[in-house]
Design a protein around this motif. Sequence first.
Motif, PDB file in Angstrom:
ATOM      1  N   SER A  23      46.079 -71.472 -22.515  1.00  0.00           N
ATOM      2  CA  SER A  23      46.307 -70.079 -22.130  1.00  0.00           C
ATOM      3  C   SER A  23      45.542 -69.696 -20.863  1.00  0.00           C
ATOM      4  CB  SER A  23      45.909 -69.144 -23.281  1.00  0.00           C
ATOM      5  OG  SER A  23      44.548 -69.335 -23.646  1.00  0.00           O
ATOM      6  N   GLN A  24      44.956 -70.687 -20.171  1.00  0.00           N
ATOM      7  CA  GLN A  24      44.241 -70.430 -18.921  1.00  0.00           C
ATOM      8  C   GLN A  24      45.239 -69.940 -17.867  1.00  0.00           C
ATOM      9  OE1 GLN A  24      42.032 -69.688 -16.240  1.00  0.00           O
ATOM     10  NE2 GLN A  24      40.709 -71.090 -17.413  1.00  0.00           N
ATOM     11  N   LYS A  25      44.937 -68.789 -17.254  1.00  0.00           N
ATOM     12  CA  LYS A  25      45.865 -68.190 -16.293  1.00  0.00           C
ATOM     13  C   LYS A  25      45.752 -68.800 -14.903  1.00  0.00           C
ATOM     14  CE  LYS A  25      46.178 -63.772 -18.734  1.00  0.00           C
ATOM     15  NZ  LYS A  25      45.991 -62.296 -18.664  1.00  0.00           N
ATOM     16  N   ASN A  26      44.562 -69.295 -14.568  1.00  0.00           N
ATOM     17  CA  ASN A  26      44.404 -69.949 -13.272  1.00  0.00           C
ATOM     18  C   ASN A  26      45.069 -71.322 -13.326  1.00  0.00           C
ATOM     19  OD1 ASN A  26      43.215 -71.757 -11.240  1.00  0.00           O
ATOM     20  ND2 ASN A  26      41.832 -70.064 -10.780  1.00  0.00           N
ATOM     21  N   PRO A  27      46.135 -71.551 -12.538  1.00  0.00           N
ATOM     22  CA  PRO A  27      46.887 -72.818 -12.669  1.00  0.00           C
ATOM     23  C   PRO A  27      46.057 -74.060 -12.363  1.00  0.00           C
ATOM     24  CG  PRO A  27      47.616 -71.565 -10.739  1.00  0.00           C
ATOM     25  CD  PRO A  27      46.723 -70.659 -11.526  1.00  0.00           C
ATOM     26  N   LYS A  42      42.267 -73.744 -25.753  1.00  0.00           N
ATOM     27  CA  LYS A  42      41.843 -72.617 -24.918  1.00  0.00           C
ATOM     28  C   LYS A  42      42.439 -72.730 -23.518  1.00  0.00           C
ATOM     29  CE  LYS A  42      37.655 -70.805 -22.686  1.00  0.00           C
ATOM     30  NZ  LYS A  42      36.201 -71.003 -22.510  1.00  0.00           N
ATOM     31  N   ASN A  43      42.490 -73.948 -22.987  1.00  0.00           N
ATOM     32  CA  ASN A  43      43.019 -74.132 -21.637  1.00  0.00           C
ATOM     33  C   ASN A  43      44.534 -73.996 -21.562  1.00  0.00           C
ATOM     34  OD1 ASN A  43      41.099 -75.098 -19.233  1.00  0.00           O
ATOM     35  ND2 ASN A  43      40.176 -75.691 -21.186  1.00  0.00           N
ATOM     36  N   ARG A  59      43.705 -74.572 -15.281  1.00  0.00           N
ATOM     37  CA  ARG A  59      44.504 -74.976 -16.450  1.00  0.00           C
ATOM     38  C   ARG A  59      44.857 -76.458 -16.365  1.00  0.00           C
ATOM     39  NH1 ARG A  59      49.945 -75.424 -18.042  1.00  0.00           N
ATOM     40  NH2 ARG A  59      50.323 -74.761 -20.197  1.00  0.00           N
TER      41      ARG A  59
END
Length: 749
Positions: free
Chosen positions: A486-490, A483-484, A493
């Motif tokens: 595809s985390q958009k917050n760098p 899931k992480n 992520r």
Amino acid sequence: MRALTKYFILSIFLLPSILLRGQSSPYMDTVRIPVNYPIPLSRQRNHDLINTEQKAIMASDGKADLNFTPTSDEDINFLLTYNIIRKVDIIQYLIETDKQFDHRLKVNYLKGLENILKYYRLAWRLRTDKKINATELPDILLAYQACVAKDRKGESIEEIVDNLPYGAGTVIVHAEIFDKNPGIKISRLALIRKYCGLHPEQIFATLKENPDVPFADSLVKTVAKKYPRALYDYASGSNRFASVIQNIRDDKFVSSIAFMASSRSGQQYFPFLDNIVNGKLSFQDIDAVKDDSLLYYKLLVKTQVEYVRRAVNKDTAYEMKALAAKLETKAQTVFVNTINGLHTMDAVTRFKIIQPLDAAELYYLAVMSDGIIYTSSFVKGVYPLMMKKINQRGDSLLMMLNFDRYRKLIKMAAGYNTLSNFLSSFPNPEDANGLMRAFVANLEKSEGLEDGVDVADSYASIAETLKPVADEMLRNIQANYKKNLSQKNPELRRKGLAIYNILNKLFLSADTLNKIDLTRELGIPPVYEVPYTALAYDSGKVAVQLFIYGDRDGIGVFPGLISMFKNANWKVDATNKQWVSISSVTGSPVTLYMNRPLPEETNEDALAQAALCTYLKDNKIIPTVTINRGHSYNAPYTIEQMSPASKIVFMGSCGGYRMINDILEKAPDAHIIGTKQIADAPVNNPFLRLIMEKLRQGSNIEWIPFWIELDKMVTNQIFEDYVPPHKNLGALFIKAYKKAMADERVVVQ
């Protein structure tokens, strides 16, 4: 090429200055400084000091040359260099040749120029909020000239300083020659206000130094709600600024804190700040319970439940952390320490103090005392009473408390083998499954690492007692890793990938069939095993050092320690007056070095330990196993003296489990065994016997089977409170996480 051209042009400008003495608006750039213009001997020293400051500024970038390079921008550096050399020279020249200045004024304004250059040189390299922006030098020089023009006419410099950025304005004020200017007082006030605007976190400290500024009240009220604890501390003082705070009457928030700070009961009031300010509680309400530990604790819990409910609805109460801290203190000191201390008493006597508490109050008693509460206190007292008072419905309890600190409860229940009972109290099994999914989810969004540590610490216990739950837990860890990806917050992520990669590797390594090399994967020692080769320091030899102390207990157990090794497998050498060595006769070469427990009253035990440590060092003997036998107050002395190369550390002292961080500071690769409560010979002696026998056999120390074997040897129930290394995953999680975040590369595959 462009840079070379620019510096060639610059050198043309600079040449007269360099050859002469040289000095500094658009008009200034046209000023021609005559060669060898006359400078009276009475002012030559002033010019020399300015020239010295110019050279010092040029060298303050780390290189004494003709290029001042405080920034990475070539054009800016060129402009700054030009100002330092050419414009400063012109200002010197104009002051010196001004026919309206008498000697006193020329000395005065030359001194001011020296002072601003010196202040600039020292301040542009600071690493504090007092740092000056190096690029402001041109503005500073122009402003200085303008201030001189105003000052000579007796006019205020206020407008000039006010139009400057804080840093540049501060440099001008530090010229120290405008102290009699009619605008200096207002300028200083303006700079204080600018500084406070730039650094609101420094407002209270600034006002303490400048309590009489006319805007003190307004600044206090501006930041009071952001820094209530700091406001409380400053209001508690006995100085002028404390009086300023105490005299603010038109702001309920400030006046409430001021009242607390002036009261002997201030620390009792402070956790309830939000409810006091909002009129939900009065000081009289708290006065009615503050001297009754039971009633005060109940009010703390009631307020905590309310604040958590508000936080869920995005309404965060002021000073929730202060409330939690006070709740933890009261839970431990009033209740947990009491039932811990009565561990030898019958259950009725021991747990009498917690009988008036409801389920929520017992819940916080548990989660606020992790690492402090004894196993028996939790298993026989707090936990069963909590479940009884919630009608054996764990789901109802968590919902009532808005799941506050639920990860802590799961971690503790896992460690005390009550998790199966807790999860089975959910009428709907899917709700229990959902709880365990949530347990390992969104760790990247948690503040700090405590939630991740709780997940790590719980796994070993769950894997031993609830294998299906552990398997599902591992799958959920892996799902959260994906899931992480595809985390958009760098930032989230990176944090999420680090957390879930570490947990995945830690948990997989529990099964030796997976052959996970944690040293290679995470840069930390293996968790579940210590290879014999890692303990050997010289040609396969292993040295074990045991620290024992010369109190009555140490003197009493010492003969029994020696007698354990009086068999054909071991040889005891007791010839030294300060220590004993016990070496293997058969099997792998292992030696136990143990100081004698000489009388502590004369400090002889400490001298014996020091002598043994010196002997080991002089003979290049490196202990990789450290055993501590002594009371809790002796433990720091063992940690201080133990070998940093220790791979196994056994803390045979009461509460040794709480020394983990200190031990890891001294021996970063240590596998640690400690107890949460009582440490005693019925466990300590079998451990020493088993570890020495395993080493004599040349065996790797595999903690899970080792612990099972030790459990069979020990008959005393205090063994339940000893924590083996493979259940100290939290400490290893922290080490691995710090390594991962220090590395710019985070493994994502």
